[in-house]
Design a protein around this motif. Structure first.
Motif, PDB file in Angstrom:
ATOM      1  N   SER A 278       2.132   6.846  -7.018  1.00  0.00           N
ATOM      2  CA  SER A 278       0.973   7.288  -7.784  1.00  0.00           C
ATOM      3  C   SER A 278       1.133   8.758  -8.172  1.00  0.00           C
ATOM      4  O   SER A 278       1.787   9.533  -7.491  1.00  0.00           O
ATOM      5  CB  SER A 278      -0.312   7.080  -6.987  1.00  0.00           C
ATOM      6  OG  SER A 278      -0.297   7.849  -5.823  1.00  0.00           O
ATOM      7  N   TYR A 279       0.549   9.114  -9.289  1.00  0.00           N
ATOM      8  CA  TYR A 279       0.651  10.470  -9.823  1.00  0.00           C
ATOM      9  C   TYR A 279      -0.712  11.151  -9.758  1.00  0.00           C
ATOM     10  O   TYR A 279      -1.725  10.568 -10.143  1.00  0.00           O
ATOM     11  CB  TYR A 279       1.119  10.422 -11.276  1.00  0.00           C
ATOM     12  CG  TYR A 279       2.543   9.951 -11.430  1.00  0.00           C
ATOM     13  CD1 TYR A 279       3.576  10.861 -11.505  1.00  0.00           C
ATOM     14  CD2 TYR A 279       2.845   8.600 -11.489  1.00  0.00           C
ATOM     15  CE1 TYR A 279       4.888  10.447 -11.646  1.00  0.00           C
ATOM     16  CE2 TYR A 279       4.154   8.166 -11.629  1.00  0.00           C
ATOM     17  CZ  TYR A 279       5.167   9.092 -11.707  1.00  0.00           C
ATOM     18  OH  TYR A 279       6.462   8.671 -11.842  1.00  0.00           O
TER      19      TYR A 279
ATOM     20  N   LYS B 135       4.224  11.973 -17.083  1.00  0.00           N
ATOM     21  CA  LYS B 135       4.270  11.827 -15.626  1.00  0.00           C
ATOM     22  C   LYS B 135       5.616  12.338 -15.162  1.00  0.00           C
ATOM     23  O   LYS B 135       6.625  12.120 -15.835  1.00  0.00           O
ATOM     24  CB  LYS B 135       4.136  10.361 -15.220  1.00  0.00           C
ATOM     25  CG  LYS B 135       2.794   9.739 -15.489  1.00  0.00           C
ATOM     26  CD  LYS B 135       2.801   8.284 -15.059  1.00  0.00           C
ATOM     27  CE  LYS B 135       1.468   7.612 -15.278  1.00  0.00           C
ATOM     28  NZ  LYS B 135       1.500   6.196 -14.836  1.00  0.00           N
ATOM     29  N   GLY B 136       5.631  12.990 -14.007  1.00  0.00           N
ATOM     30  CA  GLY B 136       6.882  13.504 -13.462  1.00  0.00           C
ATOM     31  C   GLY B 136       6.617  14.512 -12.374  1.00  0.00           C
ATOM     32  O   GLY B 136       5.617  14.428 -11.654  1.00  0.00           O
ATOM     33  N   TYR B 137       7.501  15.515 -12.285  1.00  0.00           N
ATOM     34  CA  TYR B 137       7.377  16.524 -11.236  1.00  0.00           C
ATOM     35  C   TYR B 137       7.950  17.851 -11.707  1.00  0.00           C
ATOM     36  O   TYR B 137       8.830  17.896 -12.561  1.00  0.00           O
ATOM     37  CB  TYR B 137       8.084  16.065  -9.958  1.00  0.00           C
ATOM     38  CG  TYR B 137       9.560  15.755 -10.164  1.00  0.00           C
ATOM     39  CD1 TYR B 137      10.525  16.736  -9.972  1.00  0.00           C
ATOM     40  CD2 TYR B 137       9.974  14.498 -10.552  1.00  0.00           C
ATOM     41  CE1 TYR B 137      11.864  16.461 -10.173  1.00  0.00           C
ATOM     42  CE2 TYR B 137      11.309  14.204 -10.751  1.00  0.00           C
ATOM     43  CZ  TYR B 137      12.257  15.197 -10.555  1.00  0.00           C
ATOM     44  OH  TYR B 137      13.588  14.921 -10.762  1.00  0.00           O
ATOM     45  N   PHE B 138       7.403  18.929 -11.164  1.00  0.00           N
ATOM     46  CA  PHE B 138       7.934  20.251 -11.447  1.00  0.00           C
ATOM     47  C   PHE B 138       9.184  20.447 -10.603  1.00  0.00           C
ATOM     48  O   PHE B 138       9.224  20.065  -9.437  1.00  0.00           O
ATOM     49  CB  PHE B 138       6.889  21.336 -11.170  1.00  0.00           C
ATOM     50  CG  PHE B 138       5.835  21.399 -12.238  1.00  0.00           C
ATOM     51  CD1 PHE B 138       6.031  22.175 -13.365  1.00  0.00           C
ATOM     52  CD2 PHE B 138       4.677  20.657 -12.132  1.00  0.00           C
ATOM     53  CE1 PHE B 138       5.080  22.216 -14.369  1.00  0.00           C
ATOM     54  CE2 PHE B 138       3.723  20.685 -13.127  1.00  0.00           C
ATOM     55  CZ  PHE B 138       3.920  21.471 -14.250  1.00  0.00           C
ATOM     56  N   VAL B 139      10.203  21.028 -11.212  1.00  0.00           N
ATOM     57  CA  VAL B 139      11.505  21.158 -10.570  1.00  0.00           C
ATOM     58  C   VAL B 139      11.425  22.134  -9.403  1.00  0.00           C
ATOM     59  O   VAL B 139      10.825  23.193  -9.509  1.00  0.00           O
ATOM     60  CB  VAL B 139      12.556  21.635 -11.589  1.00  0.00           C
ATOM     61  CG1 VAL B 139      13.915  21.807 -10.945  1.00  0.00           C
ATOM     62  CG2 VAL B 139      12.628  20.657 -12.752  1.00  0.00           C
TER      63      VAL B 139
ATOM     64  N   ILE C 197       0.831  -1.199   0.000  1.00  0.00           N
ATOM     65  CA  ILE C 197       0.000   0.000   0.000  1.00  0.00           C
ATOM     66  C   ILE C 197       0.870   1.254   0.000  1.00  0.00           C
ATOM     67  O   ILE C 197       0.617   2.194  -0.757  1.00  0.00           O
ATOM     68  CB  ILE C 197      -0.968  -0.007   1.202  1.00  0.00           C
ATOM     69  CG1 ILE C 197      -2.037  -1.085   0.988  1.00  0.00           C
ATOM     70  CG2 ILE C 197      -1.617   1.358   1.390  1.00  0.00           C
ATOM     71  CD1 ILE C 197      -2.904  -1.346   2.199  1.00  0.00           C
ATOM     72  N   SER C 198       1.908   1.298   0.820  1.00  0.00           N
ATOM     73  CA  SER C 198       2.766   2.483   0.866  1.00  0.00           C
ATOM     74  C   SER C 198       3.513   2.668  -0.444  1.00  0.00           C
ATOM     75  O   SER C 198       3.691   3.787  -0.922  1.00  0.00           O
ATOM     76  CB  SER C 198       3.746   2.401   2.036  1.00  0.00           C
ATOM     77  OG  SER C 198       4.615   1.314   1.892  1.00  0.00           O
TER      78      SER C 198
ATOM     79  N   LYS D 101       4.521  14.567  -7.465  1.00  0.00           N
ATOM     80  CA  LYS D 101       4.383  13.699  -8.634  1.00  0.00           C
ATOM     81  C   LYS D 101       3.022  13.949  -9.281  1.00  0.00           C
ATOM     82  O   LYS D 101       1.990  13.752  -8.648  1.00  0.00           O
ATOM     83  CB  LYS D 101       4.530  12.238  -8.233  1.00  0.00           C
ATOM     84  CG  LYS D 101       5.952  11.890  -7.819  1.00  0.00           C
ATOM     85  CD  LYS D 101       6.087  10.402  -7.592  1.00  0.00           C
ATOM     86  CE  LYS D 101       7.494  10.020  -7.277  1.00  0.00           C
ATOM     87  NZ  LYS D 101       8.375   9.983  -8.417  1.00  0.00           N
ATOM     88  N   VAL D 102       3.062  14.413 -10.535  1.00  0.00           N
ATOM     89  CA  VAL D 102       1.835  14.761 -11.248  1.00  0.00           C
ATOM     90  C   VAL D 102       1.835  14.163 -12.650  1.00  0.00           C
ATOM     91  O   VAL D 102       2.862  13.751 -13.176  1.00  0.00           O
ATOM     92  CB  VAL D 102       1.638  16.295 -11.336  1.00  0.00           C
ATOM     93  CG1 VAL D 102       1.450  16.906  -9.962  1.00  0.00           C
ATOM     94  CG2 VAL D 102       2.784  16.954 -12.075  1.00  0.00           C
ATOM     95  N   LYS D 103       0.651  14.172 -13.236  1.00  0.00           N
ATOM     96  CA  LYS D 103       0.432  13.666 -14.588  1.00  0.00           C
ATOM     97  C   LYS D 103      -0.477  14.659 -15.296  1.00  0.00           C
ATOM     98  O   LYS D 103      -1.463  15.126 -14.711  1.00  0.00           O
ATOM     99  CB  LYS D 103      -0.237  12.290 -14.483  1.00  0.00           C
ATOM    100  CG  LYS D 103      -0.741  11.705 -15.767  1.00  0.00           C
ATOM    101  CD  LYS D 103      -1.417  10.363 -15.455  1.00  0.00           C
ATOM    102  CE  LYS D 103      -2.225   9.857 -16.602  1.00  0.00           C
ATOM    103  NZ  LYS D 103      -2.907   8.598 -16.290  1.00  0.00           N
TER     104      LYS D 103
END
Length: 125
Positions: free
Chosen positions: A28-29, A94-98, A21-22, A45-47
């Protein structure tokens, strides 16, 4: 089976479930739109889905290593490594803003200047 073995088996099962679960929650995004892209949270973490416009025109980008994705009326600055050949197409990334202290970057593309935040692509869906 005695009670100690049953308890041990239950504890092992619970630990495995908690780990699964963790891991799922950490990988997850969150799906976001242009409102989020306008003022993103760093390292979350976003999509999102947008149109990949291609590498931008700039003396500092002669190798075409950085490009632009348009999300609604907002723009995102990305590395072009995982997007080669997808110019003009709708992409989901999918990824992340710096996480940096630098303001949004303004770059020239398609005979206009656009401003966007830097995004690190982990995966193109």
């Amino acid at each position: 089976m005695d009670n100690k073995k049953i308890i041990l088996i239950l504890v092992i099962i619970i630990v495995i479930l908690i780990t699964m679960i963790s891991f799922t929650l950490l990988t997850s995004y969150k799906e976001v739109d242009s409102n989020y892209v306008h003022a993103p949270l760093p390292n979350e973490k976003v999509k999102f889905t947008g149109t990949y416009l291609g590498p931008y025109d700039n003396i500092y980008n002669l190798d075409g290593a950085s490009g632009v994705i348009q999300v609604g009326s907002e723009y995102v600055i990305v590395s072009t490594d995982k997007l080669k050949g997808l110019e003009g197409q709708t992409v989901t990334v999918k990824g992340y803003f710096v996480n940096d202290d630098v303001e949004a970057e303004t770059v020239p593309i398609d005979n206009k200047y656009v401003t966007g935040e830097s995004f690190c692509i982990e995966e193109v869906v």
